[in-house]
Design an enzyme around this catalytic site. Structure first.
Site, PDB file in Angstrom:
ATOM      1  N   ASN A 104      29.659   5.968  50.663  1.00 18.30           N
ATOM      2  CA  ASN A 104      30.041   7.177  49.926  1.00 18.30           C
ATOM      3  C   ASN A 104      29.993   8.443  50.789  1.00 18.30           C
ATOM      4  O   ASN A 104      30.092   9.546  50.273  1.00 18.30           O
ATOM      5  CB  ASN A 104      29.148   7.343  48.696  1.00 18.30           C
ATOM      6  N   ILE A 110      30.703  13.912  51.164  1.00 18.26           N
ATOM      7  CA  ILE A 110      29.962  13.054  50.241  1.00 18.26           C
ATOM      8  C   ILE A 110      30.774  12.836  48.974  1.00 18.26           C
ATOM      9  O   ILE A 110      31.261  13.790  48.376  1.00 18.26           O
ATOM     10  CB  ILE A 110      28.612  13.715  49.861  1.00 18.26           C
ATOM     11  N   CYS A 111      30.904  11.576  48.599  1.00 18.79           N
ATOM     12  CA  CYS A 111      31.577  11.262  47.343  1.00 18.79           C
ATOM     13  C   CYS A 111      30.499  11.141  46.267  1.00 18.79           C
ATOM     14  O   CYS A 111      29.768  10.161  46.216  1.00 18.79           O
ATOM     15  CB  CYS A 111      32.351   9.950  47.479  1.00 18.79           C
ATOM     16  N   LEU A 112      30.388  12.162  45.448  1.00 14.47           N
ATOM     17  CA  LEU A 112      29.368  12.197  44.409  1.00 14.47           C
ATOM     18  C   LEU A 112      29.967  12.953  43.232  1.00 14.47           C
ATOM     19  O   LEU A 112      30.446  14.078  43.393  1.00 14.47           O
ATOM     20  CB  LEU A 112      28.122  12.924  44.950  1.00 14.47           C
TER      21      LEU A 112
END
Length: 148
Positions: A78, A85-87
């Site tokens: 992620n 950041i993939c959040l």
């Protein structure tokens, strides 16, 4: 330009009462810009590492999320090569009720629980899905190499 009260309050709280394994210190010349250190959570492949991140509060904060990225190289499905950041809470699930502290705790939790089904680094996600044990081994190696 004066900082909004909210940013001042959040900053004071981050310094006075830091979350375990997380430090966030504002730059003297720009109080919207933070140097962040996150300790790799125990029991994760990132355990024992200390990761540097940068966090920036845009003008629109808290109506829009902070911009955060990893400066330390990390092998995680992620988090991409540029440290992005993939959040969900940094994107469409952001709410003005959330705080810098919540964001940093969520990033720390993401280190404990990579989500290869919502990847940013597709090659790493593929590795995690095909051979999780080996992918964790690489995550550990990168932690040793870049985060110690």
């Amino acid at each position: 330009m004066a900082l909004p009260k909210r940013i001042i309050k959040e900053t004071e709280r981050l310094i006075a009462d830091p979350a375990p394994g997380i430090s966030a210190v504002p730059h003297e010349d720009n109080l919207r810009y933070f140097d962040v250190k996150i300790d790799g959570p125990s029991g994760s492949p990132f355990e024992g590492g200390q990761f540097s991140l940068e966090l920036f509060l845009p003008e629109e904060y808290p109506m829009s999320p902070p911009k955060v990225r990893f400066l330390t190289k990390i092998y995680h499905p992620n988090i991409d090569k540029l440290g992005r950041i993939c959040l969900d809470i940094l994107k469409d699930k952001w709410s003005p009720a959330l705080q810098i502290r919540t964001v940093l705790l969520s990033i720390q939790a993401l280190l404990s629980a990579p989500n290869p089904d919502d990847p940013l680094a597709t090659d790493v996600a593929k590795h995690y899905k095909q051979d999780e044990r080996d992918a964790q081994r690489v995550s550990k190696e990168w932690t040793e190499k870049y985060a110690k």
